[in-house]
Design a protein around this motif. Structure first.
Motif: not given
Ligand code: SF4
Length: 430
Positions: A9, A12, A15-16, A35, A154
């Motif tokens: 992702c 933000c 980058v999960c 999230c 996260r």
């Molecule tokens: S914390 Fe949420 S928005 Fe940020 S990279 Fe992880 S999943 Fe995506």
């Protein structure tokens, strides 16, 4: 239906890279581990179907829009290329190459974010680590001037508070978490200790901590709103931890003379490394702003605010940074690779931007730009529609995969096409 595992992702700087996304054709129908920030953004791609290109707001062919963008840039004597923090390595490289070709100034959203922190790192250096190292080792975690509960939902689960390891088998119970801020943030709810510093007095607080780390028996006289005994206890905890990590945000970096406050924090971290292991890291906001820094650095030698108009790169924050250039009226055309950061510019800068020929590249689900572009392109989303690379906030590169087809070109495609068109014009007149 198609399900993809271990999707990264880019909403933000965390980058999960463990999301599971299910698509029916090109429509997202299911997700796991996205999230509350990521989910609405991902699902908004289902509905967003703007034209590939627009001229003065009216739908146009891609070829015509590329020709018009090239013509605008050719007629400019002082162009600016800005944005890049929600792009990917290929788009960022193409932007630097185009800036070099046309003698533009190129700047990233870091100039309105952690630019002061980057200047501080250039002066002092940085005690750094990967987020994986923090997850495995850090028994003291401090969030300073940052509220990741809102901005990086996260972060706690993946990197800073909850992970268990051979060194921290009980996860959160084995860690002490401190929030330092000017008011109680959402992150304060997960902290073991909250320290409220007087607004604008972070530098003074850090100076006092440096004295107490060097001499625990001294009694510095500082006016920062934090009682001396609380400062003494914090300095003791910092020196006695096995591995300390401070994540700092724009609450410090965006202060007046924020670069000096960050310099002091980096110096405190260096002092602490004489007694234990301690790191300080920026909480980067947007998904690939670290990638934009990295690409500009390896291509020009500098991370943001780079002037290429004289054939050699020149770096000078305040002179070649976007808001300053716009407020002084020193550019005559602008190409935005992502317009999401425009609301962070001053009214004066936005008012001048409104008067310029403007070219905007945005993903399909972007909000309409605050100012009306002459030429507008809709570009594919890296990691959903196209492969690429995003740099996590700890500068670890994360590969992005193509998951579904899209009618949109990447920003890399558009920027290369504009560059080729400009070259064609130059060759024709040679
Ligand atoms: S914390 Fe949420 S928005 Fe940020 S990279 Fe992880 S999943 Fe995506």
């Amino acid at each position: 239906m198609q399900t993809f595992h271990d999707v990264a992702c880019t909403v933000c700087g965390c980058v999960c890279d463990d999301l599971t996304l299910t698509f029916d054709g090109d429509r997202l129908t299911g997700d796991e581990r996205a999230c509350e920030l990521a989910r609405p953004w991902l699902y908004s791609l289902n509905e967003a179907r703007p034209p590939v290109a627009r001229l003065q707001g009216a739908e146009a062919t891609l070829e015509k829009a590329i020709g018009e963008a090239a013509t605008l840039l050719k007629g400019s004597r002082a162009p600016l290329i800005y944005g890049l923090s929600r792009s990917s390595t290929p788009g960022q490289r193409a932007a630097v190459s185009l800036a070099d070709q046309i003698g533009a100034i190129i700047d990233t959203t870091a100039s309105k974010g952690h630019g002061p922190s980057i200047m501080a790192i250039q002066e002092i250096g940085e005690s750094t680590s990967t987020l994986g190292e923090v997850a495995r080792r850090s028994d003291l975690v401090i969030f300073w001037g940052a509220d990741p509960a809102q901005t990086h939902p996260r972060h706690f689960e993946r990197y800073s508070i909850e992970p268990t390891s051979d060194l921290l088998p009980h996860g959160k119970e084995d860690r002490h978490v401190i929030v330092i801020d000017v008011h109680k943030t959402q992150t304060a709810a997960v902290a073991d200790e909250v320290i409220l510093v007087q607004e604008g007095r972070d530098f003074e607080m850090i100076a006092a901590l440096r004295m107490l780390v060097r001499d625990p028996d001294c009694s510095p006289v500082v006016d920062c709103g934090v009682p001396l005994e609380q400062l003494r206890s914090l300095a003791k905890r910092m020196t006695e931890c096995r591995y300390g990590a401070v994540f700092f945000g724009l609450g410090i970096a965006s202060l007046h003379l924020g670069h000096l406050a960050v310099e002091a924090l980096l110096e405190l971290t260096a002092d602490l490394n004489e007694k234990t292991r301690f790191i300080a890291r920026r909480l980067r906001v947007s998904g690939d702003v670290s990638g934009a820094d990295s690409v500009l650095c390896w291509q020009t030698g500098f991370p943001f605010g780079v002037d290429l108009s004289r054939g050699v790169p020149r770096f000078n924050p305040g002179e070649f940074t976007t808001e300053d250039l716009l407020e002084r009226g020193e550019i005559d055309a602008c190409l935005l690779v992502g317009s999401w950061n425009l609301p962070h510019l001053s009214k004066k800068a936005l008012a001048f931007l409104q008067t310029l020929p403007l070219i905007v590249l945005d993903p399909p689900n972007a909000l309409p730009p605050l100012v009306a572009p002459a030429v507008q392109f809709t570009t594919a989303v890296y990691g959903i529609h196209a492969p690429g690379t995003a740099y996590r906030m700890d500068e670890v590169p994360i590969p992005l995969r193509k998951l579904v087809d899209s009618p949109y070109p990447t920003d890399d495609d558009v920027l290369h096409a504009i560059a080729a068109n400009l070259k064609g014009m130059a060759d024709a007149t040679a």
